[in-house]
Design an enzyme around this catalytic site. Structure first.
Site, short mmCIF file in Angstrom:
data_model
loop_
_atom_site.label_atom_id
_atom_site.label_comp_id
_atom_site.label_asym_id
_atom_site.label_seq_id
_atom_site.Cartn_x
_atom_site.Cartn_y
_atom_site.Cartn_z
N GLN A 38 0.82 -1.21 0.00
CA GLN A 38 0.00 0.00 0.00
C GLN A 38 0.86 1.26 0.00
O GLN A 38 0.51 2.26 -0.63
CB GLN A 38 -0.92 0.01 1.22
CG GLN A 38 -1.90 1.17 1.28
CD GLN A 38 -2.90 1.16 0.14
OE1 GLN A 38 -3.17 0.12 -0.44
NE2 GLN A 38 -3.45 2.31 -0.18
N GLU A 39 1.97 1.23 0.71
CA GLU A 39 2.80 2.42 0.86
C GLU A 39 3.55 2.79 -0.41
O GLU A 39 3.51 3.94 -0.85
CB GLU A 39 3.83 2.20 1.99
CG GLU A 39 3.27 2.33 3.39
CD GLU A 39 3.05 3.77 3.81
OE1 GLU A 39 3.45 4.68 3.07
OE2 GLU A 39 2.46 3.99 4.88
N SER A 40 4.27 1.84 -0.99
CA SER A 40 5.21 2.19 -2.07
C SER A 40 5.07 1.32 -3.31
O SER A 40 5.73 1.60 -4.31
CB SER A 40 6.65 2.06 -1.56
OG SER A 40 6.95 0.69 -1.27
#
Length: 400
Positions: free
Chosen positions: A251-253
């Site tokens: 989800q982050e990167s």
């Protein structure tokens, strides 16, 4: 007045005269919405006074969310049923309407609604699957793309331009070029393009491309686990679950090693410079410098260490810790301190007042459940992972 002080506005409205019953109901809706977004305990009482007043799309959704927090399933049901059809058909409200029908004893109708969304590979699709008495499993994968299917992707001029942009660290331009080529592709072509992205080491394009398939779904493309040995060497001493960390990184990167957000977060685990410095000091990484944030081993070391600190600070709740990783550890403490009863993790997630964090928590927890199914090769429970969130006092934390 309600935007600044809903309680003051409520007191003023209670003493007002000359309004018709409908005008009063509409006025209470204007007070209930900002009270809801502040998670004020009085919000449920304000909503009950709105009766059948016409509401905005946002107000309909927050009326349901506050009813979920209060455990008022009749209000959940009646509010969703009164939503405009375009809003009511959203998978979120399909799921919660089914839950409300189940609470009301309308079991057959609830089952039909759960079945209508259970095939959706998302947060509420997974929860619906569990309501049907099943666990979360990885569906059978398609036949892998053949070299003959991948070859045209390597010759695709748009993909070539995209990769050149990536080499120049012009990701936005590269993404536009890549996605333009996907517009009319079949599932088989999308799988081949995703495999070409894997071979080209652009895992974010692999994930996003594979996510577009409708019938043939390759979960090894959708949920990759690069740097697994480095990850395990960092998570094992902390007792952290790899599946959860990978769900967060996805989800982050999207596994972009040198990813940098508009607020300055960097690397696979999207660490803010101040957070990285704080964690490095806490764990005794004395020679840390800011230019090490994008180093994979350092990023994973600092990111998993911080995630573990947040998890321990929030009673071991992955749902709360995930919210804290996105919005800061103080906010989930504030949000849970407004609860007057324990709620299931899905209700806590749905009633997070920040749109970005609400979606973030759902996506990370959904991702983690699929990663666990891949890693452990056995059925998983998203409900169990979400757990129960209990009220707590808003005690301070020194975590950034």
């Amino acid at each position: 007045a309600a935007k600044n002080n809903p309680q003051q506005a409520a007191a003023f409205l209670s003493g007002a005269s000359g309004l018709t019953a409908q005008e009063q109901a509409i006025a209470w809706a204007q007070i209930a919405l900002p009270a809801s977004m502040k998670l004020m305990p009085e919000a449920i009482d304000y909503w009950r006074k709105t009766k059948d007043a016409p509401l905005s799309y946002e107000a309909y959704q927050w009326k349901v969310r506050i009813a979920l927090r209060a455990g008022d399933w009749k209000m959940v049901k009646s509010t969703i049923e009164s939503m405009p059809a375009s809003l009511r058909s959203d998978i979120t409200w399909t799921y919660w309407l089914a839950r409300a029908q189940k609470e009301d004893g309308q079991l057959e109708s609830a089952q039909r609604l759960f079945q209508s969304i259970a095939s959706n590979v998302s947060f509420y699709g997974q929860l619906a699957t569990e309501e049907l008495g099943q666990k979360i499993v990885i569906p059978p994968g398609p036949t892998p793309p053949t070299p003959a299917e991948i070859a045209p992707m390597a010759q695709n001029s748009g993909f070539k331009r995209a990769l050149k942009f990536y080499d120049l660290n012009m990701r936005y331009e590269g993404i536009r070029e890549w996605n333009w080529e996907l517009r009319k592709m079949s599932d088989r072509q999308l799988l081949a393009a995703a495999e070409f992205a894997r071979q080209s080491d652009v895992l974010d394009r692999m994930v996003n491309t594979s996510d577009r398939t409708k019938q043939e779904m390759d979960f090894t493309q959708r949920f990759p686990a690069p740097h697994l040995s480095e990850m395990s060497s960092n998570t094992r001493p902390l007792g952290l679950e790899n599946a959860w960390v990978y769900g967060l990184i996805r989800q982050e990167s999207r596994f972009i090693k040198n990813a940098k957000s508009y607020v300055g977060a960097s690397g696979l685990m999207q660490l803010m410079p101040s957070t990285a410095k704080y964690v490095a000091k806490k764990i005794g990484l004395t020679e840390f410098t800011q230019d090490q944030i994008n180093d994979i081993n350092t990023n994973l070391l600092l990111g998993t260490s911080y995630l573990n600190m947040v998890l321990n600070n929030l009673d071991g709740s992955q749902a709360l810790a995930t919210a804290a990783y996105n919005a800061g550890p103080g906010r989930p403490r504030t949000w849970r301190s407004t609860l007057n009863r324990s709620v299931e993790g899905a209700i806590f997630a749905e009633t997070i007042p920040f749109n970005e964090t609400r979606g973030y928590v759902k996506n990370v927890m959904s991702n983690a459940t699929y990663y666990a199914a891949l890693f452990e090769n056995k059925p998983q429970s998203l409900k169990q992972r979400l757990g129960v969130v209990a009220p707590r006092t808003n005690t301070p934390t020194d975590l950034p």
